[in-house]
Every structure is written in structure tokens, then in C-alpha cells.
Write a protein that holds these residues in place. Structure first.
Motif, PDB file in Angstrom:
ATOM      1  N   ARG A  27       0.812  -1.345  -0.109  1.00  0.00           N
ATOM      2  CA  ARG A  27      -0.124  -0.172   0.184  1.00  0.00           C
ATOM      3  C   ARG A  27       0.956   1.278  -0.134  1.00  0.00           C
ATOM      4  O   ARG A  27       0.700   2.154   0.753  1.00  0.00           O
ATOM      5  N   CYS A 149      -1.165  -6.952  -6.954  1.00  0.00           N
ATOM      6  CA  CYS A 149      -1.821  -5.469  -6.896  1.00  0.00           C
ATOM      7  C   CYS A 149      -1.080  -4.801  -7.837  1.00  0.00           C
ATOM      8  O   CYS A 149       0.052  -4.692  -8.130  1.00  0.00           O
ATOM      9  N   ALA A 151      -1.276  -1.496  -8.100  1.00  0.00           N
ATOM     10  CA  ALA A 151      -0.768   0.075  -7.717  1.00  0.00           C
ATOM     11  C   ALA A 151       0.691   0.163  -7.675  1.00  0.00           C
ATOM     12  O   ALA A 151       1.226  -0.772  -7.253  1.00  0.00           O
ATOM     13  N   CYS A 154       3.255  -1.307  -4.420  1.00  0.00           N
ATOM     14  CA  CYS A 154       2.491  -2.490  -3.724  1.00  0.00           C
ATOM     15  C   CYS A 154       2.771  -3.681  -4.421  1.00  0.00           C
ATOM     16  O   CYS A 154       2.379  -3.696  -5.770  1.00  0.00           O
ATOM     17  N   CYS A 170      -4.982  -5.008  -4.244  1.00  0.00           N
ATOM     18  CA  CYS A 170      -4.887  -5.763  -3.165  1.00  0.00           C
ATOM     19  C   CYS A 170      -6.101  -5.346  -2.162  1.00  0.00           C
ATOM     20  O   CYS A 170      -6.455  -6.217  -1.110  1.00  0.00           O
ATOM     21  N   SER A 171      -6.566  -4.222  -2.278  1.00  0.00           N
ATOM     22  CA  SER A 171      -7.234  -3.350  -1.108  1.00  0.00           C
ATOM     23  C   SER A 171      -7.838  -2.172  -1.733  1.00  0.00           C
ATOM     24  O   SER A 171      -7.529  -1.682  -2.667  1.00  0.00           O
ATOM     25  N   CYS A 174      -5.393   0.716  -1.779  1.00  0.00           N
ATOM     26  CA  CYS A 174      -4.617   0.656  -3.133  1.00  0.00           C
ATOM     27  C   CYS A 174      -5.361   1.377  -4.335  1.00  0.00           C
ATOM     28  O   CYS A 174      -4.963   2.283  -4.924  1.00  0.00           O
TER      29      CYS A 174
HETATM   30 ZN   LIG Z   1      -1.782  -2.930  -3.040  1.00  0.00          ZN
END
Ligand SMILES: [Zn+2]
Length: 190
Positions: A27, A149, A151, A154, A170-171, A174
Motif C-alpha cells: 500500500r 496488486c 498499484a 505495492c 490488493c485493497s 490501493c
Molecule cells: Zn496494493
């Protein structure tokens, strides 16, 4: 996803192991391997998803980290579009952990399939089901549901359980980082 619940659980555990036990970036920040005490807590959270808690020694933490590195290679190969490498990696894990399907019934549950390894090391105990879960995914038309991910800064992994299979991050953290950066870029040029 369309897999049975145990497969879903072990595939999520595989992603969780990778994210806890491999150093990299998370992140937008560096992700060094956490100290042992913290690793133990994180491991219990991840592995508790299949109904078994985990109490592990430092040596076992190192074993789990080695398994996690092998599992990460599978996610990275799929993300790179290299299914052959992912399949070979999963086969090596299945072989190494001697994963085998086994019908089990415990705690009042109906009969269900477990994928324990033949050994009793923690690497086999968790590596075998994780490898088997990934084998089921890679052997299906949903093989691209494993991802790293996209981003910046990350490299955490995810299992895309969305209906459309369009997940790239991933989230939501991100996803929001990338959205905000795109918004700023448009504001700068516009
Ligand atoms: Zn991520």
C-alpha cells in the motif's frame, strides 16, 4: 467464487500467507518482514480462516516464510500471463508437500475433503492445502483470478472473488490511492 468453501478458504489462506510472510511493498510503503511476535499473530489470523488456529516456533515461522515465497511465485507467474510456470510451481509444491485429498469429518461437520500433506511439519500442513487450492484454481477457467496488486509501490497479492473478475488491487486503500493520483493528474493537465 464457484469453488467449494474449503477450496475458497485455502486459496484465501495462500494469499494471506504470501502477504504476511513475504517482504516487499504494501500500500505504498516498504513491507519488511514483521518481528516474530507480530508474525505469529498475523499467521493465526490468516490460517484461522480454515478453522484451525496456529501456534508456531521461530523455526516454523521460517518454514512458513519459505512456503509463502513459493506461493508468491504462483501469483506472480499468473499475473505475468505465464500459466506454464505457475502450473510447474504448483506441481512442485504438491510434490514437495505430498499433498493428498482425504475425506474428514470432525466437530459435527459433514464429510468434507482436506488436502493435508503426508508430513507433519507446518510447511506440509499448510503448504499442501494451499498448493491444492491453487491447483484447483489454475486448472479451472478462473485461473486469472489470482493477482498481484497493480498499484504503485505495492506487491501484495489477492484472490479476485468479484462477480466480473475485474479486480486489480490488493485493497480498497490501493484502489483509492490510484484513483486519487489519476484525479490529481487530470487536474494538473486540465
Ligand atoms: Zn496494493
Amino acid at each position: 467464487m464457484n469453488f467449494n468453501s474449503h477450496t475458497d478458504a485455502v486459496v484465501q489462506a495462500a494469499a494471506g500467507l504470501v502477504n504476511v510472510f513475504t517482504a516487499g511493498e504494501r500500500r505504498g510503503r516498504p513491507y519488511p518482514l514483521p518481528p516474530a511476535a507480530e508474525l505469529r499473530v498475523l499467521a493465526a489470523e490468516v490460517l484461522g480462516t480454515t478453522g484451525r488456529g496456529v501456534r508456531v516456533s521461530e523455526a516454523e515461522l521460517a518454514e512458513l516464510a519459505a512456503v509463502a515465497r513459493d506461493l508468491r511465485a504462483v501469483f506472480e507467474a499468473i499475473t505475468a500471463g505465464d500459466v506454464d510456470t505457475a502450473a510447474a510451481q504448483v506441481n512442485a509444491l504438491l510434490e514437495g508437500t505430498q499433498a493428498r485429498p482425504h475425506l474428514d469429518r470432525h466437530d459435527g461437520e459433514p464429510w468434507h475433503v482436506h488436502f493435508h500433506g503426508a508430513g507433519d511439519s507446518i510447511a506440509d500442513l499448510w503448504g499442501a492445502p494451499c498448493a491444492t487450492g491453487l491447483a484447483v484454481v489454475i486448472g479451472s477457467e478462473m485461473q486469472d483470478r489470482l493477482g498481484v496488486c497493480t498499484a504503485p509501490h505495492c506487491d501484495r497479492v489477492y484472490v479476485d472473488t468479484s462477480r466480473n473478475g475485474t479486480r486489480r488491487f490488493c485493497s480498497t486503500a490501493c484502489q483509492n490511492r490510484v484513483k486519487a493520483a489519476a484525479f490529481r493528474a487530470r487536474a494538473d493537465t486540465g
